[in-house]
Design a protein around this motif. Structure first.
Motif, short mmCIF file in Angstrom:
data_model
loop_
_atom_site.label_atom_id
_atom_site.label_comp_id
_atom_site.label_asym_id
_atom_site.label_seq_id
_atom_site.Cartn_x
_atom_site.Cartn_y
_atom_site.Cartn_z
N ILE A 2 0.86 -1.17 0.00
CA ILE A 2 0.00 0.00 0.00
C ILE A 2 0.90 1.22 0.00
O ILE A 2 1.76 1.37 0.88
N GLN A 3 0.73 2.09 -0.98
CA GLN A 3 1.51 3.33 -1.05
C GLN A 3 0.71 4.45 -0.42
O GLN A 3 -0.49 4.57 -0.65
N ILE A 4 1.40 5.26 0.39
CA ILE A 4 0.74 6.38 1.06
C ILE A 4 1.52 7.67 0.84
O ILE A 4 2.74 7.65 0.61
N ARG A 5 0.81 8.77 0.89
CA ARG A 5 1.41 10.10 0.95
C ARG A 5 0.70 10.79 2.10
O ARG A 5 -0.52 10.91 2.09
N THR A 6 1.45 11.22 3.09
CA THR A 6 0.84 11.76 4.29
C THR A 6 1.65 12.92 4.85
O THR A 6 2.80 13.12 4.47
N ILE A 7 1.03 13.65 5.74
CA ILE A 7 1.68 14.77 6.43
C ILE A 7 1.54 14.53 7.93
O ILE A 7 0.44 14.22 8.41
N ILE A 8 2.64 14.69 8.64
CA ILE A 8 2.64 14.60 10.10
C ILE A 8 3.10 15.95 10.62
O ILE A 8 4.20 16.40 10.29
N GLU A 9 2.26 16.59 11.44
CA GLU A 9 2.56 17.93 11.93
C GLU A 9 2.84 17.90 13.42
O GLU A 9 2.22 17.15 14.17
N ILE A 10 3.76 18.76 13.84
CA ILE A 10 4.06 18.98 15.24
C ILE A 10 3.84 20.46 15.51
O ILE A 10 4.35 21.31 14.77
N ALA A 11 3.10 20.79 16.56
CA ALA A 11 2.88 22.19 16.93
C ALA A 11 3.01 22.31 18.44
O ALA A 11 2.62 21.41 19.18
N GLY A 12 3.56 23.42 18.89
CA GLY A 12 3.73 23.65 20.32
C GLY A 12 4.73 24.74 20.58
O GLY A 12 5.04 25.55 19.71
N MET A 22 10.14 16.77 16.30
CA MET A 22 10.10 16.41 14.87
C MET A 22 11.26 15.46 14.54
O MET A 22 11.08 14.49 13.81
N PHE A 23 12.44 15.74 15.09
CA PHE A 23 13.59 14.86 14.87
C PHE A 23 13.27 13.45 15.38
O PHE A 23 13.57 12.46 14.72
N LYS A 24 12.64 13.34 16.55
CA LYS A 24 12.30 12.03 17.12
C LYS A 24 11.25 11.31 16.27
O LYS A 24 11.34 10.09 16.08
N VAL A 25 10.27 12.04 15.76
CA VAL A 25 9.24 11.43 14.91
C VAL A 25 9.88 10.86 13.65
O VAL A 25 9.60 9.73 13.25
N ILE A 26 10.75 11.63 13.02
CA ILE A 26 11.42 11.16 11.80
C ILE A 26 12.29 9.93 12.10
O ILE A 26 12.30 8.97 11.33
N LYS A 27 12.97 9.94 13.23
CA LYS A 27 13.78 8.78 13.62
C LYS A 27 12.89 7.56 13.81
O LYS A 27 13.22 6.46 13.35
N ASN A 28 11.74 7.73 14.47
CA ASN A 28 10.82 6.61 14.67
C ASN A 28 10.27 6.10 13.34
O ASN A 28 10.08 4.89 13.18
N CYS A 72 -1.38 4.77 11.31
CA CYS A 72 -2.30 5.87 11.64
C CYS A 72 -2.44 6.06 13.14
O CYS A 72 -2.46 7.19 13.63
N PHE A 73 -2.54 4.97 13.90
CA PHE A 73 -2.64 5.08 15.35
C PHE A 73 -1.33 5.55 15.99
O PHE A 73 -1.35 6.32 16.94
N ASP A 74 -0.20 5.12 15.47
CA ASP A 74 1.09 5.47 16.05
C ASP A 74 1.50 6.92 15.74
O ASP A 74 2.09 7.59 16.58
N PHE A 75 1.23 7.39 14.54
CA PHE A 75 1.75 8.69 14.11
C PHE A 75 0.67 9.75 13.89
O PHE A 75 1.00 10.91 13.62
N THR A 76 -0.59 9.38 13.98
CA THR A 76 -1.73 10.29 13.79
C THR A 76 -1.47 11.35 12.71
O THR A 76 -1.37 12.55 12.99
N PRO A 77 -1.36 10.90 11.46
CA PRO A 77 -1.11 11.87 10.36
C PRO A 77 -2.28 12.82 10.17
O PRO A 77 -3.41 12.50 10.55
N SER A 78 -1.99 13.96 9.59
CA SER A 78 -3.03 14.97 9.33
C SER A 78 -3.94 14.53 8.22
O SER A 78 -3.57 13.86 7.31
#
Length: 78
Positions: A2-12, A22-28, A72-78
């Protein structure tokens, strides 16, 4: 596959926390053995009103629907 294109946002705040998270998310994402990353594009941290925000745009492949749900559950993409 399954190919996906997604966005994961960090705000705070503060800005350093957003950058570090963001560095930790990319590493994960890279450490996830079920996710084959094809392309990533990381936006610089920008101030939006009273917060800081960054996002990563990700093209990837997952082996099946179960792993897509796990993603989706682990990274909750936008």
């Amino acid at each position: 596959m399954i190919q996906i294109r997604t966005i994961i946002e960090i705000a705070g705040f503060p800005k350093e926390h957003v950058e570090e998270t963001m560095f930790k998310v990319i590493k994960n994402l890279k450490d996830n053995k079920n996710l084959k990353i094809i392309k990533t594009s990381v936006a610089p941290v920008e101030e939006i009103k009273t917060m800081w925000s960054s996002f990563v745009e990700l093209d990837a492949e997952l082996p099946d629907f179960k792993e897509l749900l796990n993603f989706c559950f682990d990274f909750t993409p936008s």
